[in-house]
Design an enzyme around this catalytic site. Structure first.
Site, short mmCIF file in Angstrom:
data_model
loop_
_atom_site.label_atom_id
_atom_site.label_comp_id
_atom_site.label_asym_id
_atom_site.label_seq_id
_atom_site.Cartn_x
_atom_site.Cartn_y
_atom_site.Cartn_z
CG HIS A 150 -3.30 2.97 2.46
ND1 HIS A 150 -3.76 2.66 1.20
CD2 HIS A 150 -3.35 1.80 3.17
CE1 HIS A 150 -4.08 1.38 1.15
NE2 HIS A 150 -3.85 0.84 2.33
CG ASN A 180 -6.50 -1.49 1.26
OD1 ASN A 180 -5.81 -0.97 0.38
ND2 ASN A 180 -5.98 -2.03 2.34
CB CYS A 207 -0.93 0.01 1.20
SG CYS A 207 -1.92 -1.47 1.29
#
Ligand code: ACO
Length: 347
Positions: free
Chosen positions: A274, A304, A133
């Site tokens: 994020h 996500n 990520c």
């Protein structure tokens, strides 16, 4: 009471004054998402879960899922073309293409080379980076260093994932979290105060076993019986452990950025973290003392998307008019590895 950041000093890397004659400046952003929407209601029919649990524990309401025939490069190329169009430059002006992804089209060649070919960036060097990520922040950090050193002038930084191909759709602990898509940014050398002020990237590999996908590398070849029998090609996560570390690490990375530039959280115009879990974002923002209006959140729509989450959010914020020249923008990432990091920019 201590002001935010005063207790987080580990690993600060100060930039010597006057060192940076050049810096990377984002001059165009783009994003691309699959058309197919998978809602929480649909997930209720796939695993033992419900919209209320997913919404309160994560903030996610829906995510996008790639169709058959769509790959990581499909979205990466489209996002890149949109970023180039906004930047008003042609692909053959690019010196460098960096793609953050954990779901490349193939192990070999790099998906960055596929992007390079498909957009026609004839003179660009191209490579993938695996930082989960944090892939986009890592990529932006590398591009900024190339530009500061004078080796590259224009670069394309992309985050793109098709996580739906490595998600175990029978595991309710993980399958509700992830989505597919891509975001991209074109950066150019800037010799004024606008652009990347600093980047700070970190890792802590001692926690690698809390978030992993271990099938198909040299330890567990894709063709081995063990990989198939033990379903090693699926992503696995100890969500609770990741959660705890994410909040602390994102605070540390954010504070490093602010300290290096002699700024405080009140200087931030927009915080783009994020997009993993609304509770992680809220907890990080609270530790930094940021009010809701300064925090960009779109994870309710996309879940996500790993390396793609920050550049998709950046593009949405940009196209929605949330960024004005001179604004201080803080990107803050955390992901498998662990990897984490921040990028502070004057827009
Ligand atoms: N629906 C209903 N119940 C569920 C679900 C679900 N989808 N998933 C888990 N549960 C249950 C569990 O089985 C558990 O039940 P039990 O108490 O009977 O054992 C209960 O809910 C609580 O589970 P926890 O895992 O403790 O729930 P938590 O509040 O920690 O939320 C979550 C889980 C959402 C995964 C959270 O821990 C999280 O977001 N972690 C961080 C993820 C992340 O940030 N990843 C970033 C990097 S991703 C990358 O790098 C690719």
């Amino acid at each position: 009471m201590l002001s935010p950041c005063t207790n987080v000093t580990r690993n600060l890397r100060m930039l010597p004054n006057g060192y940076a004659m050049l810096r990377a400046r984002i001059i165009g952003t783009g994003s691309s998402l699959p058309n197919k929407i998978l809602t929480n209601a649909e997930l209720e029919r796939m695993v033992d879960t419900n919209d209320e649990w997913i919404t309160t524990r994560t903030g996610i309401k829906q995510r996008r899922i790639a169709a058959e025939g769509e790959f990581t490069s499909t979205f990466a190329v489209e996002a890149s073309l949109r970023a180039l169009e906004m930047a008003g430059i042609s692909a053959d002006e690019l010196d460098l293409i960096i793609l953050g992804t954990v779901t490349p089209d193939f192990p070999l060649p790099s998906t960055a080379c596929i992007i390079q070919h498909e957009i026609g960036a004839r003179k660009a060097a191209a490579f993938d980076i695996s930082a989960a990520c944090s892939g986009f922040v890592y990529g932006l950090s590398i591009a900024d260093k190339y530009i500061r050193s004078g080796i590259a002038k224009k670069a394309l930084v992309v985050g793109a994932e098709v996580l739906s191909r490595i998600v175990d759709w029978t595991d309710r602990n993980t399958c509700i979290l992830f989505g597919d898509g891509a975001g991209a940014a074109v950066v150019d050398a800037s010799d004024n105060d606008n652009g990347v002020l600093s980047t700070h990237i970190y890792s802590n590999g001692s926690f690698w076993e809390t978030l992993y996908q271990v099938g198909s590398g040299s330890r567990n070849p894709a063709t081995s019986k063990r990989t198939i029998d033990e379903r090693l090609f699926y992503l696995k996560m100890e969500g609770n452990d990741v959660f705890k570390h994410a909040v602390r690490a994102m605070e540390e990375a954010a504070c490093a950025a602010l300290s290096a530039n002699d700024m405080s959280p009140s200087d931030i115009s927009l915080f783009i973290p994020h997009q993993a879990n609304k509770r992680i974002i809220d907890a990080t923002a609270k530790r930094l003392g940021l009010t809701e209006d300064k925090v960009f959140i779109n994870l309710h729509n996309y879940g996500n998307t790993s390396a793609a989450s920050i550049p998709i959010a950046l593009d949405e914020a940009n196209r929605a008019g949330r960024l004005s020249s001179g604004d201080i923008v803080l990107l803050d990432a955390f992901g498998g590895g662990f990897t984490y990091g921040s990028a502070l920019m004057r827009w």
